[in-house]
Write a protein that holds these residues in place. Structure first.
Motif, mmCIF file in Angstrom:
data_model
loop_
_atom_site.group_PDB
_atom_site.id
_atom_site.type_symbol
_atom_site.label_atom_id
_atom_site.label_comp_id
_atom_site.label_asym_id
_atom_site.label_seq_id
_atom_site.Cartn_x
_atom_site.Cartn_y
_atom_site.Cartn_z
ATOM 1 N N LEU A 57 18.090 5.476 53.076
ATOM 2 C CA LEU A 57 18.381 4.556 54.181
ATOM 3 C C LEU A 57 17.270 4.576 55.229
ATOM 4 C CD1 LEU A 57 22.205 5.176 54.637
ATOM 5 C CD2 LEU A 57 21.104 3.074 53.828
ATOM 6 N N GLU A 58 16.738 5.765 55.516
ATOM 7 C CA GLU A 58 15.656 5.869 56.500
ATOM 8 C C GLU A 58 14.414 5.127 56.031
ATOM 9 O OE1 GLU A 58 15.298 10.090 56.797
ATOM 10 O OE2 GLU A 58 17.092 10.271 58.056
ATOM 11 N N ALA A 59 14.049 5.290 54.764
ATOM 12 C CA ALA A 59 12.876 4.596 54.227
ATOM 13 C C ALA A 59 13.095 3.087 54.233
ATOM 14 C CB ALA A 59 12.571 5.092 52.811
ATOM 15 N N ASN A 60 14.291 2.659 53.876
ATOM 16 C CA ASN A 60 14.637 1.242 53.879
ATOM 17 C C ASN A 60 14.529 0.677 55.298
ATOM 18 O OD1 ASN A 60 15.872 -1.225 52.710
ATOM 19 N ND2 ASN A 60 17.614 -0.638 53.982
ATOM 20 N N ALA A 61 15.108 1.387 56.267
ATOM 21 C CA ALA A 61 15.076 0.925 57.655
ATOM 22 C C ALA A 61 13.649 0.894 58.202
ATOM 23 C CB ALA A 61 15.957 1.823 58.526
ATOM 24 N N ALA A 62 12.871 1.912 57.911
ATOM 25 C CA ALA A 62 11.491 1.953 58.391
ATOM 26 C C ALA A 62 10.667 0.811 57.806
ATOM 27 C CB ALA A 62 10.854 3.297 58.050
ATOM 28 N N THR A 63 10.849 0.542 56.527
ATOM 29 C CA THR A 63 10.117 -0.540 55.871
ATOM 30 C C THR A 63 10.470 -1.893 56.478
ATOM 31 O OG1 THR A 63 10.026 0.722 53.817
ATOM 32 C CG2 THR A 63 9.675 -1.661 53.643
ATOM 33 N N LEU A 64 11.770 -2.148 56.643
ATOM 34 C CA LEU A 64 12.197 -3.428 57.216
ATOM 35 C C LEU A 64 11.763 -3.560 58.669
ATOM 36 C CD1 LEU A 64 15.754 -3.775 55.657
ATOM 37 C CD2 LEU A 64 13.717 -5.114 55.117
ATOM 38 N N SER A 65 11.829 -2.465 59.430
ATOM 39 C CA SER A 65 11.404 -2.503 60.831
ATOM 40 C C SER A 65 9.913 -2.776 60.952
ATOM 41 C CB SER A 65 11.746 -1.185 61.530
ATOM 42 O OG SER A 65 13.134 -1.050 61.640
ATOM 43 N N ALA A 66 9.114 -2.091 60.154
ATOM 44 C CA ALA A 66 7.668 -2.304 60.195
ATOM 45 C C ALA A 66 7.312 -3.729 59.771
ATOM 46 C CB ALA A 66 6.963 -1.286 59.301
ATOM 47 N N ALA A 67 7.965 -4.211 58.732
ATOM 48 C CA ALA A 67 7.695 -5.579 58.272
ATOM 49 C C ALA A 67 8.098 -6.591 59.353
ATOM 50 C CB ALA A 67 8.439 -5.872 56.977
ATOM 51 N N GLY A 68 9.255 -6.381 59.966
ATOM 52 C CA GLY A 68 9.708 -7.280 61.027
ATOM 53 C C GLY A 68 8.777 -7.259 62.226
#
Length: 151
Positions: A57-68
């Motif tokens: 979940l942390e990796a998923n959230a970090a990826t989406l946050s950085a992309a956003g």
């Protein structure tokens, strides 16, 4: 008010998904036990590298946050909503143990650290690291070992 850290994910996962994960863990331990000590050692190394639900979940959230954030800076500032929403979901998960991607990852078989540890301790018991579990056929020993490590 808030579920315990150890229980929050399983409490927010459908019962049939939790049961499937338990069945697969038991099957894996029985299969590995039947293959012998080298297979147990190999599986323990695999478990050391397995990502738990929190890391996923942390990796998923970090990826989406950085992309956003990148899209907000480079394309359109309205993309800044993505990191805000993802951050809210991550906070929701920290407090309640649930967030929108959790059911998907659990259905994909991503386990909690407690579930991974249960398999690890069962294999260690089968290897003889603990007393009183290492007698009888390998499948029965695996089942007993898992029963003694339930979280």
């Amino acid at each position: 008010m808030f579920p315990t850290t150890a229980d929050r994910v399983s409490e927010n996962t459908a019962a049939h998904v939790n049961e499937r994960i338990r069945r697969e863990t038991r099957w894996q331990a029985e299969r590995i036990a039947a293959r012998g000590p080298l297979a147990v050692r190999r599986r323990l190394r695999e478990l050391d590298r397995e990502w738990d639900i929190e890391r996923t979940l942390e990796a998923n959230a970090a990826t989406l946050s950085a992309a956003g954030a990148a899209l907000a800076l480079g394309v359109d500032r309205r993309f800044a909503a993505i990191p805000l929403v993802v951050g809210g979901f991550l906070l929701q998960h920290a407090l309640q143990g649930w967030c929108p991607p959790l059911p998907l990852f659990r259905r994909l078989g991503v386990r909690t650290q407690s579930e991974i540890d249960a398999e690890r301790y069962a294999l260690m018991a089968l290897r003889g690291d603990f007393r009183g579990v290492d007698e009888g056929p390998s499948a029965a020993r695996a089942a007993r070992a898992l029963d003694t490590t339930k979280s």
